[in-house]
Design an enzyme around this catalytic site. Structure first.
Site, short mmCIF file in Angstrom:
data_model
loop_
_atom_site.label_atom_id
_atom_site.label_comp_id
_atom_site.label_asym_id
_atom_site.label_seq_id
_atom_site.Cartn_x
_atom_site.Cartn_y
_atom_site.Cartn_z
N HIS A 218 16.39 32.94 51.31
CA HIS A 218 16.21 34.32 51.75
C HIS A 218 17.06 34.60 52.98
O HIS A 218 17.25 33.74 53.82
CB HIS A 218 14.74 34.64 52.04
CG HIS A 218 14.10 33.71 53.04
ND1 HIS A 218 13.71 32.43 52.70
CD2 HIS A 218 13.79 33.87 54.34
CE1 HIS A 218 13.16 31.85 53.76
NE2 HIS A 218 13.21 32.69 54.78
N PHE A 219 17.58 35.81 53.02
CA PHE A 219 18.33 36.28 54.18
C PHE A 219 17.41 37.04 55.12
O PHE A 219 16.53 37.77 54.68
CB PHE A 219 19.48 37.21 53.75
CG PHE A 219 20.74 36.48 53.42
CD1 PHE A 219 20.87 35.82 52.20
CD2 PHE A 219 21.79 36.46 54.31
CE1 PHE A 219 22.03 35.13 51.89
CE2 PHE A 219 22.96 35.77 54.01
CZ PHE A 219 23.08 35.10 52.80
#
Ligand code: ZN
Length: 168
Positions: A121-122
């Site tokens: 995930h960013f």
């Protein structure tokens, strides 16, 4: 740099918040948003969530639908769609929250500080000229000037507009 007053965090600590079973980045159901889960957006490729433990107001988490740990496991189309989502989300934060800058990135692996290491995930962390946080990005919770659910309500319409665009 201790935890300051963040009502939603207290709720979580006290165990009253809705418990999410399974992977945070695979919200149950198929709805394109869910306020209880802080899910702002879901399409065939990605999900966008407001971080329940934000570093600044509007701190977003963007993940591919597929449960993979590292950017090296993304297919080319997934790479493109993920980066496009990060880009669009950044633009929404700029417009809706008048952010002056952003910290954008991801922590790959527990050793690198990933809270959830097994699903890539960013983070997008909006920043303001006059914010007093000297960033320790992705490190500790700071004061949040606006309640997270109000932020959710503000960000939901533009994200849902994106979805309408995607489906057309
Ligand atoms: Zn997952």
């Amino acid at each position: 740099m201790k935890t300051l007053m963040t009502p939603w965090r207290m709720e979580h600590v006290e165990g009253k918040a809705e418990k999410i079973s399974g992977c945070l980045f695979e919200p149950p159901g198929t709805a394109s948003f869910d306020k209880n889960l802080l899910l702002l957006y879901r399409d065939h490729a990605n999900v966008v969530l407001l971080n329940r433990f934000p570093y600044t107001n509007g701190h977003l988490l963007i993940a591919p639908i597929r449960h993979i740990a590292c950017i090296t496991e993304l297919t080319s189309p997934e790479q493109a769609e993920l980066m496009e989502m990060v880009t669009k989300a950044t633009q929404i934060l700029r417009e809706q929250l008048q952010a002056d800058g952003f910290n954008v990135g991801c922590n790959l692996g527990k050793v690198a500080g990933a809270g959830i290491a097994d699903h890539l995930h960013f983070h997008i962390v909006p920043r303001w000229e006059d914010d007093h946080n000297f960033m320790t990005v992705l490190a500790e919770v700071r004061t949040i000037p606006e309640h997270i659910l109000k932020t959710f309500d503000k960000l939901l319409p533009p994200f849902q507009e994106l979805l309408a665009d995607t489906n057309n």
